[in-house]
Scaffold this motif. Structure first.
Motif, PDB file in Angstrom:
ATOM      1  N   LEU A 155      11.097   8.726 -11.916  1.00 27.33           N
ATOM      2  CA  LEU A 155      11.223   9.562 -10.300  1.00 27.33           C
ATOM      3  C   LEU A 155      10.969   8.623  -9.260  1.00 27.33           C
ATOM      4  O   LEU A 155      12.013   8.615  -8.723  1.00 27.33           O
ATOM      5  N   LEU A 156      10.107   7.680  -9.355  1.00 28.13           N
ATOM      6  CA  LEU A 156       9.558   6.960  -8.297  1.00 28.13           C
ATOM      7  C   LEU A 156      10.755   6.036  -8.189  1.00 28.13           C
ATOM      8  O   LEU A 156      11.671   5.184  -6.378  1.00 28.13           O
ATOM      9  N   THR A 157      11.463   5.068  -9.114  1.00 27.85           N
ATOM     10  CA  THR A 157      13.023   4.288  -9.412  1.00 27.85           C
ATOM     11  C   THR A 157      13.639   4.960  -8.410  1.00 27.85           C
ATOM     12  O   THR A 157      14.659   4.312  -8.153  1.00 27.85           O
ATOM     13  N   SER A 158      13.973   6.448  -8.424  1.00 33.34           N
ATOM     14  CA  SER A 158      15.431   7.003  -8.281  1.00 33.34           C
ATOM     15  C   SER A 158      14.742   6.743  -6.922  1.00 33.34           C
ATOM     16  O   SER A 158      15.814   6.908  -6.020  1.00 33.34           O
ATOM     17  N   PHE A 159      13.855   7.445  -6.406  1.00 32.08           N
ATOM     18  CA  PHE A 159      13.661   7.825  -4.880  1.00 32.08           C
ATOM     19  C   PHE A 159      13.419   6.817  -3.836  1.00 32.08           C
ATOM     20  O   PHE A 159      14.258   6.346  -3.061  1.00 32.08           O
ATOM     21  N   ARG A 165      15.126   1.748  -6.069  1.00 33.59           N
ATOM     22  CA  ARG A 165      14.682  -0.248  -6.947  1.00 33.59           C
ATOM     23  C   ARG A 165      13.376   0.328  -7.990  1.00 33.59           C
ATOM     24  O   ARG A 165      12.962   1.524  -8.229  1.00 33.59           O
ATOM     25  N   ASP A 166      12.985  -0.566  -8.400  1.00 35.30           N
ATOM     26  CA  ASP A 166      12.052  -0.818  -9.428  1.00 35.30           C
ATOM     27  C   ASP A 166      11.076   0.010  -8.795  1.00 35.30           C
ATOM     28  O   ASP A 166      10.292  -0.464  -7.893  1.00 35.30           O
ATOM     29  N   ALA A 167      10.882   0.659  -9.633  1.00 38.90           N
ATOM     30  CA  ALA A 167       8.613   1.277  -9.524  1.00 38.90           C
ATOM     31  C   ALA A 167       7.599   0.329  -9.021  1.00 38.90           C
ATOM     32  O   ALA A 167       7.570  -0.468 -10.206  1.00 38.90           O
ATOM     33  N   PRO A 168       6.960   0.484  -8.560  1.00 39.03           N
ATOM     34  CA  PRO A 168       5.457  -0.095  -8.228  1.00 39.03           C
ATOM     35  C   PRO A 168       4.999  -0.237  -9.666  1.00 39.03           C
ATOM     36  O   PRO A 168       4.875   1.221 -10.913  1.00 39.03           O
ATOM     37  N   VAL A 183       1.359  -0.810  -0.229  1.00 39.16           N
ATOM     38  CA  VAL A 183       0.284  -0.313   0.104  1.00 39.16           C
ATOM     39  C   VAL A 183       1.371   1.201   0.008  1.00 39.16           C
ATOM     40  O   VAL A 183       0.593   1.823  -0.272  1.00 39.16           O
ATOM     41  N   GLU A 184       2.603   1.611   0.338  1.00 37.96           N
ATOM     42  CA  GLU A 184       2.444   2.230   0.973  1.00 37.96           C
ATOM     43  C   GLU A 184       3.472   2.419  -0.867  1.00 37.96           C
ATOM     44  O   GLU A 184       2.793   3.910  -0.897  1.00 37.96           O
ATOM     45  N   ASP A 185       3.986   1.434  -1.284  1.00 37.22           N
ATOM     46  CA  ASP A 185       4.012   1.698  -2.928  1.00 37.22           C
ATOM     47  C   ASP A 185       2.932   2.418  -3.494  1.00 37.22           C
ATOM     48  O   ASP A 185       3.323   3.194  -4.363  1.00 37.22           O
ATOM     49  N   GLU A 186       2.280   1.779  -3.540  1.00 36.20           N
ATOM     50  CA  GLU A 186       0.910   2.454  -4.650  1.00 36.20           C
ATOM     51  C   GLU A 186       0.948   4.077  -4.096  1.00 36.20           C
ATOM     52  O   GLU A 186       0.358   4.686  -5.049  1.00 36.20           O
ATOM     53  N   LEU A 187       0.580   4.228  -2.327  1.00 34.26           N
ATOM     54  CA  LEU A 187       0.479   5.676  -2.357  1.00 34.26           C
ATOM     55  C   LEU A 187       1.439   6.620  -2.694  1.00 34.26           C
ATOM     56  O   LEU A 187       1.410   7.205  -3.441  1.00 34.26           O
ATOM     57  N   LEU A 188       2.595   6.369  -2.545  1.00 41.10           N
ATOM     58  CA  LEU A 188       3.871   7.528  -3.755  1.00 41.10           C
ATOM     59  C   LEU A 188       3.910   7.203  -4.750  1.00 41.10           C
ATOM     60  O   LEU A 188       4.220   8.035  -5.755  1.00 41.10           O
ATOM     61  N   LEU A 189       3.288   5.852  -5.857  1.00 38.54           N
ATOM     62  CA  LEU A 189       2.821   5.889  -6.896  1.00 38.54           C
ATOM     63  C   LEU A 189       1.961   7.025  -7.392  1.00 38.54           C
ATOM     64  O   LEU A 189       1.816   7.968  -8.027  1.00 38.54           O
TER      65      LEU A 189
END
Length: 157
Positions: A142-146, A149-152, A106-112
């Motif tokens: 942006l998300l991968t850099s943040f 690792r690979d972004a969702p 869920v955290e990855d989704e919220l960041l996305l």
């Protein structure tokens, strides 16, 4: 950089991480240090009302963006001017459903969704294939850099 998070969802969420991500995106896209952003975490009922009122579509959605000063990304030599970027409204309940469907947290989704909302505030859209490729490519970058690792993958419930 002023990032305010207002959690109206009734769910405990990683608000500090959303702020950290937002500041990261501000820096990467050369936004002025005095740029202001508001992130609202809304429950399903509130999000559905906004979705109907602003998009004329029934049901809750994952994220809505409400730009204010129509800021655009800057460059190294010409950062964006200071201003009020706008509001991002995210529905954690929809985010949870999408995270489950996408097989990530869920955290990855919220960041996305935060990244997605920020890009909409900065004028990006995904109405046609070229716009979508540009926006989603930058979102992933942006998300991968943040994350380091690979972004969702982008998901919809």
């Amino acid at each position: 950089m002023s990032v305010e998070v207002n959690n109206e969802s009734g769910v405990e969420l990683p608000e500090a991480e959303l702020v950290r991500l937002s500041r990261f995106v501000f820096e990467k896209l050369y936004l002025h240090p005095q740029t202001e952003l508001s992130i609202i975490l809304a429950d399903r009922e509130a999000m559905e009302k906004l979705h109907v009122e602003w998009m004329y579509e029934p049901g809750a959605t994952d994220v809505l963006s409400f730009p204010m000063d129509e800021l655009r990304p800057g460059t190294v030599s010409r950062p964006a001017p200071a201003g009020l970027l706008g509001d991002i409204v995210i529905c954690p309940q929809v985010a949870q459903e999408q995270a489950q469907a996408g097989g990530h947290s869920v955290e990855d989704e919220l960041l996305l969704l935060t990244t997605h909302g920020l890009l909409h505030l900065l004028g990006y859209d995904h109405e046609d294939p070229e716009e979508k490729a540009e926006m989603f490519g930058l979102q992933r970058e942006l998300l991968t850099s943040f994350l380091g690792r690979d972004a969702p993958a982008e998901t919809t419930a």
